[in-house]
Design an enzyme around this catalytic site. Structure first.
Site, PDB file in Angstrom:
ATOM      1  N   ALA A   1       0.832  -1.203   0.000  1.00  0.00           N
ATOM      2  CA  ALA A   1       0.000   0.000   0.000  1.00  0.00           C
ATOM      3  C   ALA A   1       0.867   1.254   0.000  1.00  0.00           C
ATOM      4  CB  ALA A   1      -0.920  -0.005   1.218  1.00  0.00           C
TER       5      ALA A   1
ATOM      6  N   GLU B   1       2.790  -5.576   7.590  1.00  0.00           N
ATOM      7  CA  GLU B   1       1.841  -4.586   8.124  1.00  0.00           C
ATOM      8  C   GLU B   1       1.938  -4.427   9.638  1.00  0.00           C
ATOM      9  OE1 GLU B   1      -0.009  -5.839   4.203  1.00  0.00           O
ATOM     10  OE2 GLU B   1       1.130  -6.780   5.811  1.00  0.00           O
TER      11      GLU B   1
END
Length: 718
Positions: A61, A123
């Site tokens: 991302a 993450e």
């Protein structure tokens, strides 16, 4: 964006384009959606390959979008559409497939990777979890235990390990896209029923509850208060116990909680902070970061104690030729045995090899005559270091950079002992030097930008996070640490125990409390420094015993050292250990009696101290010193201080660093508590809030990213 074209007649090739890592920004996601739709609607296209430009598949991302209102197609439906496609979709992985990039690849039906690629779901290091199906697909593909390991640690794996785990279908040494296109042609028309991971069930486990209880205990112990790893375990449990659709809902719920948490904000701040550290300009206005670093091919280390050996190993691991000098024959012999063992262990961990002849050993300083850079790592004694620098100035080439590994001594003074003070900088390593990530690069008044740039570049080559700081006693990290340690001593005088103080700090997230840390590093180290400063005189009585140089002083550490209690090395310090060198700290009745007697002798009435006071006294004074350092220009910005404390002193990453923590707590509260403690302890002047801290509060407590502007405005006024 994403480029689409048809290759080999019937393969739709989608290329992600968003340098440098092809992050999944809104425009890239839109490009993927449009390209997939085009490929699936084209009757001539029988299969699809997704790749990234410039040898990188996808770094995940675009976290710059996290603080904004999200736009563009959501990631989860996009991946679902890819997985549901009626034509085979192959991921061609080069460089890296991380986070959302790996989740995108898991949505494809096949995964082909280059042998040098790295894969992972990091993450958790940003305070989040893989929320595009990563926690649901990966356990279904490779099993719960392996998925738990990858997701809760965020570690990257090689293509070879990914193949062994079952993440990849094929690994190649050749052009990955070409191989993927040929593979896509070979699977055209084959059934995809067994290739959609969301339709898989996790492999059955005999005792699921026990597995997850054990995983949760392990994660809680390692996380030290971080909530993201715990949420990762909960999400993987959903994959193991719920249908895919319900598991995705659970993943979404957990992500929503994490996304808006203070910890996620702290970790994402630190992600950018560690990339921003080191911006610096000299007093003349010249910037080291725009100066050309000089090439360093051959380096030398003077002094082969514990620190010198670690520096030697770090230099050799970076590919440099190293001359290691030790004038004491016994220590040289010990180093010749220790350094190769350290290199061997490092090679096993990192999968590298070091040429055995890359290090040469010598008993004479004359051996460094032809090196490009020297790092002095002798005993922390100014007279000894003066002598070394005088010798180096005579022996070395005129353009050799001379660096000192001092942790607190005056770099300007050492530079004055040389013929070329502009070539002298500090390189403050942290023990063990070949393992610890932090390097403080200290420049003096006359250090040239090129010299600083060279030291910074060398640190980067060694895999360090290099932070440039100005020259003062203790530089940035140790100067702040001194205040932290002093407050911990004062708390003992007032009624606390080492166990109470350490418990508060460890529950906050430090790997070790201040007293366990002191025992590990050795109480005699600080004692030696205090004696050199003329502070450690335990013969003083009355008020003089607890006031030195006009300020409150605690002689507790000095008194322990006089009892031969140096910490783990002697089996006794603030705690007791089973034997000298033991590691398990146990409460020591002798120490508690010693504290009682000390308080009685000095008329100190112990009071009840809670963990909140411990945190405020220790952390707020450390933070206050950080603001003073910023005001003096010793550090360029709050990110520099935060990087120093996370990488060098064990500050919990999920709290962002001391300066970010002050921003989170609220600068007004920090000022209010410091003022209150200063009123209670007026002979501790550094409890007074710094001028910069007060100005920030007066300016409405702007967010941390605007502090540089306040500092800059102040400096321009001066």
């Amino acid at each position: 964006m994403a480029q689409y074209r048809r290759v080999s007649g019937s393969v739709g090739l989608i290329t992600l384009q968003n340098p440098p890592v092809n992050a999944l920004s809104a425009s890239v996601r839109q490009g993927i959606v449009d390209s997939v739709k085009r490929a699936l609607g084209d009757q001539k296209v029988k299969s699809v390959v997704i790749c990234g430009q410039n040898g990188v598949f996808c770094g995940g991302a675009d976290i710059r979008e996290f603080g904004r209102q999200m736009s563009g197609p959501p990631l989860v439906p996009m991946i679902h559409d890819i997985e549901a496609a009626n034509k085979p979709v192959v991921a061609a992985i080069e460089g890296s497939a991380l986070g959302g990039g790996l989740e995108l690849a898991l949505g494809c039906h096949y995964r082909i990777s280059h042998s040098k690629a790295k894969l992972g779901l990091p993450e958790v290091t940003l305070g989040l979890l893989p929320a595009a199906g990563g926690t649901q697909r990966l356990p279904r593909l490779i099993g719960v235990p392996a998925a738990l390991n990858l997701i809760t640690t965020g570690r990257h794996v090689t293509a070879a390990e990914a193949l062994q785990l079952g993440i990849l279908d094929h690994v190649t040494e050749h052009n990955t896209v070409d191989v993927a296109v040929k593979f896509a042609l070979s699977v055209t028309g084959e059934s995809l029923d067994g290739r959609r991971i969301s339709s898989f069930s996790c492999a059955p486990l005999s005792d699921l509850d026990s597995l997850f209880e054990e995983a949760m205990l392990k994660v809680r112990g390692a996380a030290r208060g971080a909530i993201a790893p715990v949420a990762c375990v909960q999400a993987v449990r959903a994959a193991a116990t719920l249908p895919y659709a319900q598991g995705m809902e659970r993943e979404k719920e957990l992500m929503a909680t994490l996304f808006h948490s203070g910890q996620a904000r702290a970790l994402q701040y630190f992600f950018f902070a560690q990339r921003a550290v080191g911006r610096w300009s000299t007093p003349s206005g010249a910037r080291w970061d725009t100066s050309q670093p000089r090439p360093v091919r051959k380096a030398a280390v003077i002094g082969l104690g514990t620190m010198g050996r670690g520096i030697t190993v770090a230099l050799a691991q970076a590919g440099l030729s190293v001359v290691a000098v030790e004038t004491h024959a016994k220590q040289l012999m010990e180093a010749k045995k220790a350094v190769p063992s350290m290199l061997k262990r490092g090679a096993v961990r990192g999968g590298t090899t070091i040429e055995p002849d890359s290090i040469t050993y010598s008993e004479t300083v004359q051996a460094v005559a032809d090196v490009d850079l020297v790092i002095e790592a002798v005993f922390e004694d100014m007279a000894l270091k003066e002598k070394v620098f005088q010798q180096l100035s005579i022996v070395c080439k005129p353009d050799t950079l001379l660096c000192t590994n001092t942790s607190s001594l005056d770099v300007d003074h050492l530079a004055s002992q040389t013929r070329h003070p502009e070539l002298v900088v500090g390189m403050h390593f942290f023990a063990p030097a070949h393992v610890m990530k932090l390097l403080e690069v200290v420049y003096g008044r006359r250090s040239s930008p090129a010299a600083v740039a060279t030291a910074m570049q060398l640190g980067k080559k060694m895999g360090k996070v290099s932070v440039a700081v100005g020259n003062c006693r203790g530089f940035a990290g140790n100067r702040m640490l001194k205040r932290y340690l002093e407050q911990a001593f004062f708390l003992l005088e007032e009624g606390a125990t080492p166990e109470l103080v350490d418990r508060a700090l460890e529950e906050f997230g430090f790997p070790m409390g201040v007293f366990r840390m002191s025992d590990l590093s050795g109480l005699d180290v600080g004692w030696r420094v205090r004696k050199a400063d003329g502070l450690a005189d335990t013969s003083l009585t009355g008020t003089s015993a607890r006031v030195r140089q006009g300020c409150r002083y605690s002689p507790l550490g000095d008194l322990l050292c006089e009892h031969g209690r140096f910490g783990q090395k002697t089996g006794r310090g603030w705690y007791q250990y089973d034997k000298p060198g033991g590691r398990v700290a146990k409460s020591d009745p002798w120490l508690h009696n010693f504290l009682d007697e000390y308080r009685a002798r000095h008329g100190l009435v112990p009071r009840c101290i809670d963990q909140q006071e411990v945190l405020e006294r220790c952390l707020f004074v450390l933070i206050n010193e950080g603001f003073q350092i910023l005001e003096e220009g010793i550090a360029a910005g709050p990110e520099d201080i935060d990087a120093i404390y996370v990488f060098g002193y064990g500050w919990p990453r999920h709290r962002g660093g001391p300066m970010f923590y002050a921003d989170m707590v609220g600068l007004e509260r920090v000022v209010e508590r410091l003022e209150r403690y200063h009123q209670a302890h007026p002979n501790v002047p550094y409890l007074q809030p710094s001028g910069l801290l007060r100005r920030l509060v007066a300016n409405g407590s702007p967010p941390i990213h605007k502090w540089r502007n306040v500092i800059k405005n102040r400096n321009s006024q001066l």
